[in-house]
Design a protein around this motif. Structure first.
Motif, PDB file in Angstrom:
ATOM      1  N   SER A  47      34.552  37.674  35.352  1.00 54.62           N
ATOM      2  CA  SER A  47      35.255  36.477  35.844  1.00 54.62           C
ATOM      3  C   SER A  47      35.343  35.419  34.758  1.00 54.62           C
ATOM      4  O   SER A  47      36.342  34.692  34.668  1.00 54.62           O
ATOM      5  N   GLN A  92      38.041  35.426  42.628  1.00 59.18           N
ATOM      6  CA  GLN A  92      37.133  36.341  43.325  1.00 59.18           C
ATOM      7  C   GLN A  92      36.874  35.884  44.771  1.00 59.18           C
ATOM      8  O   GLN A  92      36.872  36.704  45.683  1.00 59.18           O
ATOM      9  N   ASP A 170      41.117  39.103  40.377  1.00 57.60           N
ATOM     10  CA  ASP A 170      39.660  39.251  40.316  1.00 57.60           C
ATOM     11  C   ASP A 170      39.157  39.786  41.655  1.00 57.60           C
ATOM     12  O   ASP A 170      39.047  39.031  42.621  1.00 57.60           O
TER      13      ASP A 170
ATOM     14  N   GLY B 142      29.920  36.101  41.135  1.00 58.67           N
ATOM     15  CA  GLY B 142      30.191  36.442  42.536  1.00 58.67           C
ATOM     16  C   GLY B 142      29.173  37.413  43.119  1.00 58.67           C
ATOM     17  O   GLY B 142      28.644  37.206  44.215  1.00 58.67           O
TER      18      GLY B 142
HETATM   19 MG   LIG Z   1      33.054  37.929  39.012  1.00 60.38          MG
END
Ligand SMILES: [Mg+2]
Ligand SMILES: Nc1ncnc2c1ncn2[C@@H]1O[C@H](COP(=O)(O)OP(=O)(O)OP(=O)(O)O)[C@@H](O)[C@H]1O
Ligand SMILES: Nc1ncnc2c1ncn2[C@@H]1O[C@H](COP(=O)(O)OP(=O)(O)OP(=O)(O)O)[C@@H](O)[C@H]1O
Ligand SMILES: [Mg+2]
Lengths: 290, 278
Positions: A47, A92, A170, B142
């Protein structure tokens, strides 16, 4: 539009207690019109990498080139607006890019911001809603009063409505239902081909990387670990294991079949029906299978 | 009184003038089970999760945990029993460091201070985030956020653990590792696991599956029973695992299977049997 990363190092919050080096000396090239998949373990820098494409992050060292736009460490960026008009990023977590009161306004935000005519905006919104398979009745809803998968679709619609030249995705299918995952990936691919987009896909789905990408780049701990054609990369199972990655399910399965039964099938992206036929013939010892 | 989560004829809507998003939903989940809840986007899964720990309340019908109907006055008791990880962990973090965040949850559960730090280290090891104790939860990647959120719920060891797409940002291997960790906990405790997921391979491993469609329970059964409905599943936005698809295609070529395989191991065994008897 082509993308080039030249020896990029990126450090979050340098000089603070949160300082963290997320990319190190990373170089890569994405030819114009190609489809590149970026994969890597949790926290490997994916990312961080893609946020350089529209200058949300700026290299701490090195440079990034997107078309004729150049971003260099320590230099101020000019023409950000024209860069951002051409590069669409699906983040994301969709919550990070939704903010308007209604779904409709959210999707219209990008084109409006870049001065697209009202009539054209309306058309784009309608088309984008259709492309992500949201029903018309969500238009007036707040994007935050939607389910996770519906929010994801709104976020994608907003990026589509900008008609970018570079599409950066993403984990775009996280949270989508199985049919949605498949249809969304097909939709991106159709768009990629039809509009000649340059597409960068960050994904945990080795299947999607194998199915859609021309090239695969594997990151590990902020560094480039491997790159190549998907089928070649996924043959290097032992090396992938070192960076905690698996191969696509179909390859993993065929390897188990070979180990147990001695039947070896060469995988060249044939569809399941074809694979089943081949397996069935081989099981029946009809070795003349072509 | 049975120890279970019980939904009896639950109807729910978000706004008075809007149509219900859950309609007469009726099921139970017994203590110690692993139940997967699946269904198309917007079918009502997260709404069910939120009803399970009193973030939302039924419009009609009852949701009860171990015999107590959930009300505004017992939600704090209920939340000690029912731990939850949401789709987006950002909404869940309260601490300024990963360590504080996990410790804060334990404090709320009355875990004594002496064991707290030890436990934080242990659960972070479980989710492979041991080197991130000092990091700020909001400044993680994430997948790291999801790992930390799961560590948080492991630390408080609730009776019922609800994971709402809690591993969606992990790679297949990471997902498997986390589930194995949770299964281990389940083996030496009486943990009930409720996973909401779109991951077909994860569904196969559950004891039981509840399939939602447009706010209603569409089917309940073992993974094998669910995936036997291949065509019907695809009409409601779902799919069957790779192995099930391959099996179906092979049948078209005259191959018959003793038992419908659902995972790699079963399929490879079937193929081996077929191969060696030829
Ligand atoms: Mg990521
Ligand atoms: N806060 C809210 N206000 C109004 N409607 C909502 C709200 N949250 C969800 N909904 C609606 O309720 C329905 C069920 O949503 P829910 O989040 O339970 O779905 P889900 O099965 O979890 O879907 P997903 O797989 O996309 O996460 C959807 O139609 C959604 O649009
Ligand atoms: N704002 C931030 N401040 C400090 N460190 C950060 C920040 N954002 C990310 N990091 C760190 O940088 C590293 C790379 O993060 P990044 O988000 O790029 O990973 P990723 O490959 O996208 O991972 P995932 O698959 O989990 O999404 C991680 O170790 C993460 O903890
Ligand atoms: Mg949900």
């Amino acid at each position: 539009m082509e993308l080039t990363f030249n020896e990029v190092t990126f450090i979050y919050s340098p000089g603070t207690p949160f300082e963290f080096k997320a990319l190190e000396d990373l170089s890569m090239h994405v030819p114009s019109g190609s489809y590149t998949a970026v994969i890597g373990h949790t926290g490997s820098g994916k990312s961080t990498l893609i946020q350089h494409v529209n200058a949300l992050l700026q290299p701490t060292e090195g440079s990034v080139q997107v078309g004729d736009f150049v971003m260099e460490a320590g230099k101020k960026n000019k023409n950000l607006r024209s860069l951002r008009e051409k590069t669409g990023i699906v983040f994301q977590y969709p919550e990070h890019q939704l903010f308007e009161e209604t779904v409709e306004k959210d999707i219209a935000f990008g084109p409006k911001n870049f001065g697209v005519e009202q009539k054209e905006i309306e058309e784009r919104v309608t088309n984008a809603l259709e492309a992500v398979q949201l029903t018309e009745d969500v238009r007036e809803k707040s994007p935050f009063d939607l389910s996770g998968g519906q929010m994801r679709r709104v976020a994608i619609a907003g990026v589509l409505a900008m008609k970018p030249k570079v599409l950066v995705l993403d984990e775009p299918t996280a949270g989508l239902d199985p049919r949605g995952q498949k249809e969304m990936m097909e939709m991106f691919y159709t768009l990629h081909e039809r509009e000649g987009l340059t597409t960068v896909l960050v994904t945990h789905s080795m299947e999607d990387a194998l199915t859609y990408a021309d090239d695969v780049v594997i990151l590990n701990d902020g560094k480039k670990f491997m790159e190549g054609k998907p089928l070649e990369v996924f043959k290097r199972k032992e090396e992938l294991k070192q960076v905690q990655l698996d191969v696509p399910e179909v390859l993993e399965f065929l390897e188990k079949v070979e180990k147990r039964t001695g039947i070896s099938i060469n995988y060249e992206k044939q569809p399941i029906a074809e694979l089943a036929k081949e397996l069935a013939f081989r099981l029946e010892r009809r070795d003349d299978y072509e | 009184m049975r120890e279970r989560i019980d939904f009896s004829d639950v109807t729910f809507r978000y706004q008075e003038d809007a149509p219900p998003v859950l309609k007469d939903v009726d099921f139970f989940i017994d203590k110690g089970e692993w139940v997967a809840i699946i269904g198309h986007n917007g079918s009502g899964k997260s709404t069910i999760a939120k009803l399970m720990n009193g973030l939302l309340f039924a419009e009609s019908g009852d949701v009860s945990v171990d015999g107590s109907v959930i009300h505004t006055d017992n939600v704090w008791e209920i939340r000690k029993k029912v731990g939850m990880v949401f789709q987006n962990p950002d909404n869940q973090f309260v601490g300024t460091t990963v360590r504080d965040d996990i410790a804060f949850g334990m404090e709320n559960h009355g875990v004594p201070r002496e064991v707290m730090l030890e436990k934080v280290a242990e659960v972070l090891r479980d989710v492979q985030m041991e080197s991130y104790e000092e990091h700020e939860p909001h400044r993680l990647s994430g997948g790291q956020k999801q790992r930390v959120a799961i560590a948080g719920v492991l630390a408080v060891a609730p009776d019922y653990m609800v994971l709402d797409e809690a591993t969606a940002m992990l790679d297949p291997k990471g997902r498997q590792d986390i589930l194995e960790t949770v299964r281990e906990v389940q083996e030496h405790s009486d943990l009930t696991l409720i996973t909401i997921t779109h991951d077909l391979r994860e569904i196969v491993a559950a004891d039981r599956v509840i399939v939602m469609n447009e706010g209603e329970v569409w089917f309940e059964g073992t993974p094998r029973e669910v995936f036997a409905h291949k065509d019907a599943l695809s009409t409601i936005g779902l799919d069957v695992p790779f192995v099930a698809k391959l099996t179906q295609e092979m049948k078209k070529h005259g191959i018959s299977f003793d038992r419908e395989p659902l995972n790699h191991e079963e399929m490879v065994e079937e193929l081996w049997n077929l191969h060696s008897t030829k």
